[in-house]
Scaffold this motif. Structure first.
Motif, PDB file in Angstrom:
ATOM      1  N   PHE A 100     -20.531 101.976   2.510  1.00 55.32           N
ATOM      2  CA  PHE A 100     -21.364 102.090   4.205  1.00 55.32           C
ATOM      3  C   PHE A 100     -21.174 100.521   4.036  1.00 55.32           C
ATOM      4  O   PHE A 100     -22.948  99.826   3.367  1.00 55.32           O
ATOM      5  N   TYR A 101     -21.326  99.135   5.421  1.00 49.65           N
ATOM      6  CA  TYR A 101     -21.931  98.558   5.698  1.00 49.65           C
ATOM      7  C   TYR A 101     -22.418  98.018   6.477  1.00 49.65           C
ATOM      8  O   TYR A 101     -21.942  98.610   7.563  1.00 49.65           O
ATOM      9  N   CYS A 134     -27.823 107.677   9.870  1.00 47.53           N
ATOM     10  CA  CYS A 134     -26.254 107.268   8.687  1.00 47.53           C
ATOM     11  C   CYS A 134     -26.619 106.246   7.921  1.00 47.53           C
ATOM     12  O   CYS A 134     -26.190 106.430   6.236  1.00 47.53           O
ATOM     13  N   LEU A 135     -27.855 105.989   7.078  1.00 45.42           N
ATOM     14  CA  LEU A 135     -28.476 105.540   5.926  1.00 45.42           C
ATOM     15  C   LEU A 135     -28.716 106.472   5.070  1.00 45.42           C
ATOM     16  O   LEU A 135     -28.216 106.936   4.017  1.00 45.42           O
ATOM     17  N   ALA A 138     -24.881 107.591   3.998  1.00 43.86           N
ATOM     18  CA  ALA A 138     -24.126 106.849   2.942  1.00 43.86           C
ATOM     19  C   ALA A 138     -24.700 106.945   1.734  1.00 43.86           C
ATOM     20  O   ALA A 138     -24.522 106.863   1.271  1.00 43.86           O
ATOM     21  N   THR A 142     -24.305 102.493   0.341  1.00 45.57           N
ATOM     22  CA  THR A 142     -25.009 101.802   1.636  1.00 45.57           C
ATOM     23  C   THR A 142     -25.117 100.357   0.968  1.00 45.57           C
ATOM     24  O   THR A 142     -25.696  99.808   0.076  1.00 45.57           O
TER      25      THR A 142
END
Length: 247
Positions: A100-101, A134-135, A138, A142
């Motif tokens: 995940f970027y 999200c963080l 992931a 991440t």
């Protein structure tokens, strides 16, 4: 190699060696996403959007094609505006093999809030909660996007780069970080007035043997109040441009 560029609605028949790009959604507040097949059974999801009844459209698209979500290799959040992150946590949850970027700079400069206050910021913003989830989801997969950063290489001539945020924007963010004291920082002062989020948006470049494809999202040109010319023609290097001008 055949390259398809499709609008969401008509599902393409994708061969294993085809590079395929599908744009999903209608933009504006309804949201938008891009799904990329790299041509070797691996996929990327760039941003996410969902219907009013909660259907996450990039996931729906992949599943309708019969794609295993284990084959999604990269997930990219270009920036943290509501029309680009709808259902993004679910994408990360279900595509468990994907890296995940995301750009450090974002809506209300949420990474700065996280750095100084974490969940204690108690923001009611749905953007903030999606950002944190999200963080958390992931975890160790991440990564930060950045200027001219290679994030995928097929080994057969297909590469995906993030082109921004520019080094200039990262430098500005670090200068802001140095001004805050984590013990008494007032997170309410960390907002879009410090770093406009669309200037920090991640634009991407998909490199192929047959040509390059620019995936732009909402990156903007400079909005520097000290400059009298809002143009990136001819003087970019001198003026230390960022945003689209830097790209």
């Amino acid at each position: 190699m055949t390259i398809h560029l499709n609008d969401y609605g008509e599902l393409p028949q994708i061969e294993s060696d085809e590079l395929e790009i599908t744009t999903i959604g209608v933009g504006s507040q309804a949201g938008e996403s891009i799904v990329v097949h790299f041509g070797n059974g691996k996929w990327a999801v760039i941003d996410s959007c969902k219907t009013s009844d909660g259907i996450v459209l990039p996931l729906r698209h992949l599943l309708a094609l019969g794609v295993s979500l284990n084959d999604v290799d990269k997930i990219v959040c270009t920036h943290w505006h509501q029309d680009h992150i709808g259902g993004l946590t679910k994408v990360i949850e279900q595509c468990t093999n994907a890296d995940f970027y995301f750009p450090i700079i974002g809506q209300d400069n949420n990474y700065l809030k996280l750095l100084f206050k974490g969940d204690a910021a108690q923001s009611k913003s749905s953007v903030w909660h999606e950002f944190v989830r999200c963080l958390q989801t992931a975890g160790s997969k991440t990564y930060f996007s950045g200027s001219d950063k290679l994030i995928y290489d097929s080994g057969t001539g297909i590469q995906l780069f993030t082109l921004s945020p520019s080094d200039k924007m990262i430098e500005q963010m670090l200068q802001i970080v140095a001004q805050f004291n984590a013990d008494d920082a007032d997170y309410t002062k960390i907002n879009d007035n410090l770093l406009p989020p669309n200037i920090g948006c991640s634009a991407l470049l998909l490199v192929t043997p047959d040509g390059n494809i620019l995936l732009g999202a909402d990156l903007e040109a400079n909005r520097n109040a000290n400059e009298t010319v809002d143009s990136c023609i001819g003087t970019c290097a001198v003026r230390h441009e960022f945003g689209w001008c830097n790209v």
